[in-house]
Design a protein around this motif. Sequence first.
Motif, PDB file in Angstrom:
ATOM      1  N   ARG A  69       0.813  -1.222   0.000  1.00 20.70           N
ATOM      2  CA  ARG A  69       0.000   0.000   0.000  1.00 20.70           C
ATOM      3  C   ARG A  69       0.841   1.265   0.000  1.00 20.70           C
ATOM      4  O   ARG A  69       0.313   2.364   0.076  1.00 20.70           O
ATOM      5  N   PHE A  70       2.157   1.127  -0.094  1.00 23.99           N
ATOM      6  CA  PHE A  70       3.012   2.310  -0.119  1.00 23.99           C
ATOM      7  C   PHE A  70       2.771   3.108  -1.403  1.00 23.99           C
ATOM      8  O   PHE A  70       2.531   2.524  -2.466  1.00 23.99           O
ATOM      9  N   PRO A  71       2.878   4.428  -1.333  1.00 21.73           N
ATOM     10  CA  PRO A  71       2.728   5.229  -2.561  1.00 21.73           C
ATOM     11  C   PRO A  71       3.898   4.973  -3.504  1.00 21.73           C
ATOM     12  O   PRO A  71       5.021   4.703  -3.057  1.00 21.73           O
ATOM     13  N   PRO A  72       3.669   5.042  -4.809  1.00 25.74           N
ATOM     14  CA  PRO A  72       4.773   4.859  -5.757  1.00 25.74           C
ATOM     15  C   PRO A  72       5.760   6.024  -5.647  1.00 25.74           C
ATOM     16  O   PRO A  72       5.390   7.131  -5.252  1.00 25.74           O
ATOM     17  N   GLU A  98       0.214   6.042   4.718  1.00 25.58           N
ATOM     18  CA  GLU A  98       1.005   5.167   3.851  1.00 25.58           C
ATOM     19  C   GLU A  98       2.382   5.775   3.576  1.00 25.58           C
ATOM     20  O   GLU A  98       3.376   5.046   3.450  1.00 25.58           O
ATOM     21  N   THR A  99       2.451   7.100   3.463  1.00 25.21           N
ATOM     22  CA  THR A  99       3.730   7.760   3.224  1.00 25.21           C
ATOM     23  C   THR A  99       4.636   7.629   4.434  1.00 25.21           C
ATOM     24  O   THR A  99       5.825   7.302   4.312  1.00 25.21           O
ATOM     25  N   ALA A 101       4.455   5.324   6.707  1.00 25.90           N
ATOM     26  CA  ALA A 101       4.822   3.910   6.807  1.00 25.90           C
ATOM     27  C   ALA A 101       5.969   3.574   5.865  1.00 25.90           C
ATOM     28  O   ALA A 101       6.881   2.812   6.221  1.00 25.90           O
ATOM     29  N   SER A 102       5.954   4.133   4.673  1.00 26.32           N
ATOM     30  CA  SER A 102       7.029   3.896   3.708  1.00 26.32           C
ATOM     31  C   SER A 102       8.355   4.461   4.229  1.00 26.32           C
ATOM     32  O   SER A 102       9.403   3.810   4.144  1.00 26.32           O
ATOM     33  N   LEU A 103       8.314   5.661   4.779  1.00 31.54           N
ATOM     34  CA  LEU A 103       9.527   6.273   5.329  1.00 31.54           C
ATOM     35  C   LEU A 103      10.132   5.401   6.426  1.00 31.54           C
ATOM     36  O   LEU A 103      11.332   5.127   6.436  1.00 31.54           O
ATOM     37  N   LEU A 104       9.306   4.955   7.355  1.00 30.75           N
ATOM     38  CA  LEU A 104       9.799   4.181   8.489  1.00 30.75           C
ATOM     39  C   LEU A 104      10.289   2.803   8.059  1.00 30.75           C
ATOM     40  O   LEU A 104      11.344   2.333   8.507  1.00 30.75           O
ATOM     41  N   HIS A 105       9.521   2.142   7.198  1.00 21.62           N
ATOM     42  CA  HIS A 105       9.914   0.796   6.762  1.00 21.62           C
ATOM     43  C   HIS A 105      11.235   0.828   6.011  1.00 21.62           C
ATOM     44  O   HIS A 105      12.129   0.009   6.284  1.00 21.62           O
ATOM     45  N   HIS A 106      11.372   1.743   5.063  1.00 20.31           N
ATOM     46  CA  HIS A 106      12.597   1.779   4.285  1.00 20.31           C
ATOM     47  C   HIS A 106      13.782   2.266   5.116  1.00 20.31           C
ATOM     48  O   HIS A 106      14.931   1.918   4.819  1.00 20.31           O
TER      49      HIS A 106
END
Length: 269
Positions: A69-72, A98-99, A101-106
């Motif tokens: 669900r992360f933004p492209p 989602e943004t 979440a993407s920052l933290l995961h990566h």
Amino acid sequence: MKADGPSWDDLVWGEAETDLLWETFHENSKSSGYDDALPNQVVVDWMTRLKNALVYDSADAVPLPGPERFPPFPRGLGEAIARRHTPRGLVPTPMALETLASLLHHAYGINRWNEGTHFPRPFRNVPSGGGLFPLELYVHDRGLVDGLQPGLHHYDPETNCLRRIMDGDMTEAFAPCLYQPEIIRGATVTIFQTALFRRSTFKYRDRGYRFTLIEAGHVAQNLNLVATALELGVWNIGGFQDRRIDRLLGIDGVNHATVYMHAIGREAV
């Protein structure tokens, strides 16, 4: 060079410097062929006692979206590397969960589990000395992230959730702790990297402190490149009053201390 010629310090610095704490630490944290390595079972026993991530079970949990669900990324890796810079300023602007979440995961999320290996801990998106992963991430949201209540949150990569450990917008509590308080006042979110040094130093002693700071740099670069790929600005903050920040985070500042901060938002034009 003649014995009575200029010293190395004279050549490099213009005049000699003595009694420097960094120099003493660097010498004391050097490895040699005579260092004794801990047996693997001792290391595993220590890692079992020292949890993979701090536990805030009594705090409210907000599940984070997964990678599907992360933004492209509007920008590719090469463009993100070329465009990464410190913005002149930041503007607080709404952010999708989602943004974040993407920052933290990566930055420091889990990319594979440890099944089939001798490592007790799952692996993250950065290299870590001995696979020990001594860092923790905290997130301050002023109320602009969809699906989050304003406050201070702790990121748990194993359960992929945020736990709110303090309520309310703390921008004006954090701002005076910075030498440039306007940085955090312009941020949508601020991410704090903290270190539980013993997770690394039990095995590597003083050199484990070096490894911990190196790892914080890995996390920072991941965070910067992902933010840049998402067309966000990042201000990396090393100039902060450590004891005041640690008190606000509720950590002791000795065994567990803040090592780096990152203010993230839309770049001011």
